[in-house]
Scaffold this motif. Structure first.
Motif, PDB file in Angstrom:
ATOM      1  N   ASP A 139       0.874  -1.214  -0.060  1.00 52.29           N
ATOM      2  CA  ASP A 139      -0.048   0.036  -0.031  1.00 52.29           C
ATOM      3  C   ASP A 139       0.664   1.098   0.081  1.00 52.29           C
ATOM      4  O   ASP A 139       0.278   2.509  -0.158  1.00 52.29           O
ATOM      5  N   HIS A 140       2.234   1.027   0.252  1.00 49.44           N
ATOM      6  CA  HIS A 140       2.862   2.227   0.370  1.00 49.44           C
ATOM      7  C   HIS A 140       3.920   2.466  -0.832  1.00 49.44           C
ATOM      8  O   HIS A 140       4.877   3.150  -0.898  1.00 49.44           O
ATOM      9  N   HIS A 141       3.584   1.673  -2.140  1.00 52.99           N
ATOM     10  CA  HIS A 141       4.286   1.629  -3.173  1.00 52.99           C
ATOM     11  C   HIS A 141       5.650   1.047  -3.150  1.00 52.99           C
ATOM     12  O   HIS A 141       6.619   1.574  -3.759  1.00 52.99           O
ATOM     13  N   GLN A 142       5.890   0.065  -2.257  1.00 57.48           N
ATOM     14  CA  GLN A 142       7.257  -0.456  -1.973  1.00 57.48           C
ATOM     15  C   GLN A 142       7.207  -2.054  -2.190  1.00 57.48           C
ATOM     16  O   GLN A 142       5.985  -2.560  -2.083  1.00 57.48           O
ATOM     17  N   PHE A 143       8.023  -2.540  -2.867  1.00 56.52           N
ATOM     18  CA  PHE A 143       7.998  -3.967  -3.388  1.00 56.52           C
ATOM     19  C   PHE A 143       8.133  -4.943  -2.130  1.00 56.52           C
ATOM     20  O   PHE A 143       8.916  -4.609  -1.250  1.00 56.52           O
ATOM     21  N   GLN A 144       7.296  -6.026  -2.023  1.00 47.94           N
ATOM     22  CA  GLN A 144       7.591  -6.905  -1.104  1.00 47.94           C
ATOM     23  C   GLN A 144       7.624  -8.505  -1.772  1.00 47.94           C
ATOM     24  O   GLN A 144       6.939  -8.496  -3.009  1.00 47.94           O
ATOM     25  N   ALA A 145       8.492  -9.029  -1.411  1.00 48.53           N
ATOM     26  CA  ALA A 145       8.602 -10.482  -1.837  1.00 48.53           C
ATOM     27  C   ALA A 145       7.380 -11.209  -1.984  1.00 48.53           C
ATOM     28  O   ALA A 145       6.497 -10.972  -0.976  1.00 48.53           O
ATOM     29  N   GLU A 146       6.967 -12.065  -2.962  1.00 47.25           N
ATOM     30  CA  GLU A 146       5.856 -12.627  -3.140  1.00 47.25           C
ATOM     31  C   GLU A 146       6.246 -14.245  -3.281  1.00 47.25           C
ATOM     32  O   GLU A 146       7.182 -14.736  -4.032  1.00 47.25           O
ATOM     33  N   VAL A 147       5.522 -15.195  -2.516  1.00 43.23           N
ATOM     34  CA  VAL A 147       5.735 -16.497  -2.609  1.00 43.23           C
ATOM     35  C   VAL A 147       5.401 -16.834  -3.991  1.00 43.23           C
ATOM     36  O   VAL A 147       4.424 -16.737  -4.472  1.00 43.23           O
ATOM     37  N   ILE A 148       6.505 -17.800  -4.516  1.00 39.52           N
ATOM     38  CA  ILE A 148       6.118 -18.549  -5.835  1.00 39.52           C
ATOM     39  C   ILE A 148       5.825 -19.987  -5.395  1.00 39.52           C
ATOM     40  O   ILE A 148       6.602 -20.624  -4.758  1.00 39.52           O
ATOM     41  N   GLU A 149       4.849 -20.570  -5.935  1.00 42.08           N
ATOM     42  CA  GLU A 149       4.517 -22.025  -5.824  1.00 42.08           C
ATOM     43  C   GLU A 149       4.284 -22.617  -7.046  1.00 42.08           C
ATOM     44  O   GLU A 149       3.880 -22.137  -8.062  1.00 42.08           O
ATOM     45  N   ASN A 150       5.243 -23.904  -7.298  1.00 43.98           N
ATOM     46  CA  ASN A 150       5.241 -24.400  -8.399  1.00 43.98           C
ATOM     47  C   ASN A 150       4.151 -25.337  -8.469  1.00 43.98           C
ATOM     48  O   ASN A 150       3.984 -26.508  -7.466  1.00 43.98           O
TER      49      ASN A 150
END
Length: 152
Positions: A139-150
């Protein structure tokens, strides 16, 4: 969370290696589900970054090259959005490579990112695709890591 198949991973890696030492880019199609974003298709696109494209962005970006910048042609984004809608899908993200750099978003990546999209970055070291990570804006226009699931 974003869920991709092994085929999707391979498409991204192959595209990144084939475009190296320039940045590759592409569009991620899919849909939102209770378990996160489900990828249906990854679509490699041409990196059309050039002096004319640079003029569309604030600041002096004309010295940047395809080795450090990417852009997808607006007409390709529009056409893809229409085709996705016809298939009951959405553009849920963008992927691109970082040649000889980590799979961490740059400040430029952050400035031009859109809320709600996943941004998958693949690090390509000496022509070989290595780490692949996904990011999304908070919400603050900062990147956050996102979990990748195979998914299989």
């Amino acid at each position: 969370m974003i869920r991709l198949s092994q085929e999707h991973f391979q498409t991204i890696r192959t595209h990144a290696e084939s475009i190296y030492p320039d940045e590759c880019c592409g569009i991620i199609l899919g849909y939102l589900a209770s378990e996160g974003k489900i990828v249906v298709e990854v679509m490699p696109t041409e990196n059309v970054w050039n002096t004319e494209a640079a003029a569309e962005f604030p600041g002096d970006r004309t010295t940047e090259s395809k080795r450090r910048q990417y852009t997808i042609a607006p007409e390709i984004m529009l056409k893809t959005q229409k085709q996705a809608r016809d298939r009951s899908l959405n553009i849920i993200g963008i992927f691109h490579s970082h040649p000889d750099h980590p799979a961490i978003p740059s400040e430029c990546d952050r400035l031009y990112a859109w809320q709600g999209y996943s941004y998958i970055i693949v690090s390509v070291q000496n022509g070989k695709a290595e780490e692949l990570r996904s990011w999304s804006l908070d919400d603050h226009h900062q990147f956050q890591a996102e979990v990748i699931e195979n998914i299989t």
